[in-house]
Design a protein around this motif. Structure first.
Motif, PDB file in Angstrom:
ATOM      1  N   SER A  48       7.745 -13.207  -7.722  1.00 14.43           N
ATOM      2  CA  SER A  48       8.374 -11.952  -7.289  1.00 14.43           C
ATOM      3  C   SER A  48       8.069 -10.821  -8.267  1.00 14.43           C
ATOM      4  N   GLU A  51       4.520  -9.717  -7.545  1.00 12.72           N
ATOM      5  CA  GLU A  51       4.486  -8.975  -6.285  1.00 12.72           C
ATOM      6  C   GLU A  51       5.001  -7.555  -6.487  1.00 12.72           C
ATOM      7  N   ARG A  52       6.135  -7.422  -7.186  1.00 16.28           N
ATOM      8  CA  ARG A  52       6.678  -6.083  -7.433  1.00 16.28           C
ATOM      9  C   ARG A  52       5.744  -5.259  -8.306  1.00 16.28           C
ATOM     10  N   THR A  54       2.462  -5.482  -8.597  1.00 20.85           N
ATOM     11  CA  THR A  54       1.256  -5.039  -7.894  1.00 20.85           C
ATOM     12  C   THR A  54       1.568  -4.027  -6.799  1.00 20.85           C
ATOM     13  N   SER A  55       2.802  -4.042  -6.282  1.00 20.59           N
ATOM     14  CA  SER A  55       3.116  -3.100  -5.212  1.00 20.59           C
ATOM     15  C   SER A  55       3.798  -1.828  -5.701  1.00 20.59           C
ATOM     16  N   SER A  56       4.388  -1.844  -6.896  1.00 18.43           N
ATOM     17  CA  SER A  56       5.082  -0.636  -7.342  1.00 18.43           C
ATOM     18  C   SER A  56       4.636  -0.153  -8.720  1.00 18.43           C
ATOM     19  N   ARG A  59       1.082   1.046  -8.714  1.00 22.27           N
ATOM     20  CA  ARG A  59       0.804   2.129  -7.778  1.00 22.27           C
ATOM     21  C   ARG A  59       0.502   3.401  -8.583  1.00 22.27           C
ATOM     22  N   THR A  77      -2.130   2.605 -14.437  1.00 20.81           N
ATOM     23  CA  THR A  77      -2.509   1.561 -13.487  1.00 20.81           C
ATOM     24  C   THR A  77      -3.217   0.423 -14.204  1.00 20.81           C
ATOM     25  N   GLU A  81      -1.934  -3.648 -14.369  1.00 21.77           N
ATOM     26  CA  GLU A  81      -2.562  -4.808 -13.744  1.00 21.77           C
ATOM     27  C   GLU A  81      -4.013  -5.054 -14.094  1.00 21.77           C
TER      28      GLU A  81
END
Length: 130
Positions: A48, A51-52, A54-56, A59, A77, A81
């Protein structure tokens, strides 16, 4: 994943996977299952987080369309990641170790059960039953 020798001054480092695979490490199924559940819970938590991230976190930040904003956006960025020590890279490596440990626990449970079956067969043999 490694374990270190237990003798004082023993600097020998042994991969845990090797000791489990060789049968030197066994774990009681009840205790092992509890440990496996805890490791799986941690793996789910790390999933989790990744996932968070890479998505937030990764961003692109809305810093405007200018050379400084572009450089800062790329820097943030990359740190989230892209780099070797980025959050996503470190958490992915951590997840791998958790997964390897969980697999070793499952194998150690199997070692315990195999040893238990061997001892039961040996006991039956000596008692004259089959």
């Amino acid at each position: 994943m490694y374990i270190v020798g237990d003798k004082a001054g023993d600097e020998k480092v042994v991969p845990l996977g090797e000791t489990v695979t060789s049968g030197q490490v066994q774990i009681d199924p009840e205790a092992g299952e509890e440990l496996r559940k805890q490791l799986q819970g941690q793996i789910d938590q790390v999933d989790s987080w990744i996932e968070r991230a890479t998505s937030s976190i990764a961003r692109p930040a809305p810093l405007g369309s200018n050379p400084v904003g572009d450089k800062m956006r790329d820097k943030f960025t990359q740190r989230a990641e892209g780099e070797q020590y980025s959050f996503v890279s470190v958490m992915t490596a951590y997840r791998t170790v958790l997964e390897q440990t969980k697999n070793s626990i499952v194998e150690a449970i199997g070692n315990f059960e195999a040893l238990d079956q061997e001892q039961q067969a040996e006991l039956k043999k000596h008692m004259g039953t089959s």
